[in-house]
Write a protein that holds these residues in place. Structure first.
Motif, short mmCIF file in Angstrom:
data_model
loop_
_atom_site.label_atom_id
_atom_site.label_comp_id
_atom_site.label_asym_id
_atom_site.label_seq_id
_atom_site.Cartn_x
_atom_site.Cartn_y
_atom_site.Cartn_z
N GLU A 24 0.81 -1.22 0.00
CA GLU A 24 0.00 0.00 0.00
C GLU A 24 0.84 1.27 0.00
OE1 GLU A 24 -3.31 -0.09 2.81
OE2 GLU A 24 -3.11 -2.27 2.96
N GLU A 26 3.13 4.16 -1.49
CA GLU A 26 3.03 4.80 -2.80
C GLU A 26 4.25 4.59 -3.69
OE1 GLU A 26 1.84 8.87 -2.52
OE2 GLU A 26 -0.15 8.38 -1.73
N ASN A 51 -7.45 -0.62 -1.26
CA ASN A 51 -6.55 0.50 -0.99
C ASN A 51 -5.46 0.59 -2.05
OD1 ASN A 51 -8.00 1.12 1.29
ND2 ASN A 51 -6.51 0.27 2.73
N GLU A 54 -6.94 1.75 -5.41
CA GLU A 54 -7.34 3.16 -5.33
C GLU A 54 -6.12 4.07 -5.40
OE1 GLU A 54 -10.06 6.10 -5.45
OE2 GLU A 54 -10.56 3.96 -5.34
N LYS A 55 -5.05 3.69 -4.70
CA LYS A 55 -3.83 4.49 -4.74
C LYS A 55 -3.21 4.46 -6.14
CE LYS A 55 -2.50 4.43 0.13
NZ LYS A 55 -1.44 4.13 1.11
N ASP A 58 -5.09 6.88 -8.21
CA ASP A 58 -4.74 8.25 -7.88
C ASP A 58 -3.36 8.63 -8.43
OD1 ASP A 58 -7.13 8.50 -6.53
OD2 ASP A 58 -6.27 8.18 -4.54
N LEU A 59 -2.45 7.65 -8.42
CA LEU A 59 -1.08 7.89 -8.89
C LEU A 59 -0.96 7.76 -10.41
CD1 LEU A 59 0.73 5.83 -6.11
CD2 LEU A 59 0.94 8.31 -6.44
#
Length: 333
Positions: A24, A26, A51, A54-55, A58-59
């Protein structure tokens, strides 16, 4: 960098599966996209799947080809718990305790390696070295013929004629505070294997001291001298010599005066420090004063490869350590 390009090429030739228990995190997620895109390894991320995805979204990175494992939801969870309990039963381990421990992504990831569901593991972006070593020593344990886990740094020194055109391996610089004679001998052999398998060079190992071939008498010198003899007996096929001062190890002119009969002196490409203080200070001096690149620490001596990261690492660092771990896995016999 030429060496990392070589390691990448080796990693691509025989894809290994590397588990990343900090799934998880980044930088780890960003690194996975490049690892998969470059074809360096197959990847397993450990963590909450929602999670992680989703990350990644976003990235703006694509990790769709990565396997994601949630410890408690894994079909292997119970078998890992049972195996860990068996491994630690002499230490009083119970199923109840093991169930809680294997929920930890680091322990879960280490069990994946133990059970051959992954070939190696990389961690350390948010965990300490101790966090990594603890499950490694409990579960993976040391390789046959090795009595200690250690570390090596590959030092790339610009505009330098020592070692292999400026490439030398330093050990142990990160793990063992004060290795005994037998441990120092094992560290020398492990580092020689790292030089051969990872860097593709024929190792010439110098056992460092403040004495060269009996020029000084002290118990600290005796430790290095005895470790050298142990290492030679363990691996008579390897070029290992000592005790040698640093200048006698790498400078041919000095070597011809101080150790004229040594096949290693003046040509060493693997430097074994007598303790952690010397090793840690030594690699940082070279790194800062010579503007050298220090690749590592690379863990060695485990039965299967697990490697540590600096908590200040970049995504690119993670990519490179995964490639290193993959190549180490290729050399497991």
């Amino acid at each position: 960098m030429e060496l990392m390009n070589k390691i990448w090429k080796l990693a691509k030739n025989d894809l290994k599966t590397i588990v990343l228990p900090e799934g998880e995190e980044e930088r780890t997620i960003v690194a996975v996209e490049k690892i998969l895109k470059e074809g360096l390894a197959k990847v397993i991320l450990v963590g909450n799947k929602n999670n992680i995805l989703e990350k990644a979204k976003d990235l703006k990175v694509d990790i769709s080809n990565a396997q994601i494992e949630e410890p408690e939801a894994s079909e292997n969870f119970d078998s890992y718990v049972n195996e860990f309990c068996e491994l630690r039963k002499k230490k009083g381990m119970t199923i109840e305790k093991a169930t809680q421990i294997i929920k930890d992504p680091l322990y879960f990831g280490t069990m994946m390696v133990k059970m051959n569901h992954a070939d190696g593991m990389v961690s350390g972006a948010v965990h300490t070295t101790g966090d990594l070593l603890r499950p490694g020593l409990q579960i993976i344990k040391t390789a046959k013929g090795t009595n200690v886990v250690s570390s090596a740094f590959i030092m790339m020194v610009p505009n330098c004629g020592y070692g292999e055109s400026g490439m030398l391996l330093f050990s142990d610089c990160a793990v063992n505070p004060n290795p005994n004679e037998e441990q120092l001998a094992s560290i020398a052999i492990s580092t020689a294997e790292t030089a051969k398998n990872l860097c593709g060079v024929e190792p010439k190992v110098a056992m460092l001291s403040f004495s060269t071939m009996g020029s000084a008498s002290h118990e600290l010198v005796d430790k290095v001298r005895n470790a050298t003899e142990i290492a030679k007996k363990m691996r008579p096929d390897m070029q290992i010599d000592g005790e040698l001062q640093l200048d006698a190890s790498i400078v041919k002119k000095v070597a011809s005066q101080k150790a004229p009969n040594s096949k290693v002196a003046g040509e060493a490409n693997v430097l074994i420090f007598p303790d952690l203080q010397a090793g840690n200070i030594g690699y940082k001096l070279v790194q800062r004063f010579a503007n050298a690149e220090a690749i590592g620490p690379i863990c060695q001596g485990f039965a299967k490869p697990i490697n540590d990261l600096s908590r200040g690492c970049s995504a690119e660092d993670i990519v490179n350590v995964v490639a290193v771990t993959a190549v180490q896995a290729q050399n497991i016999k």
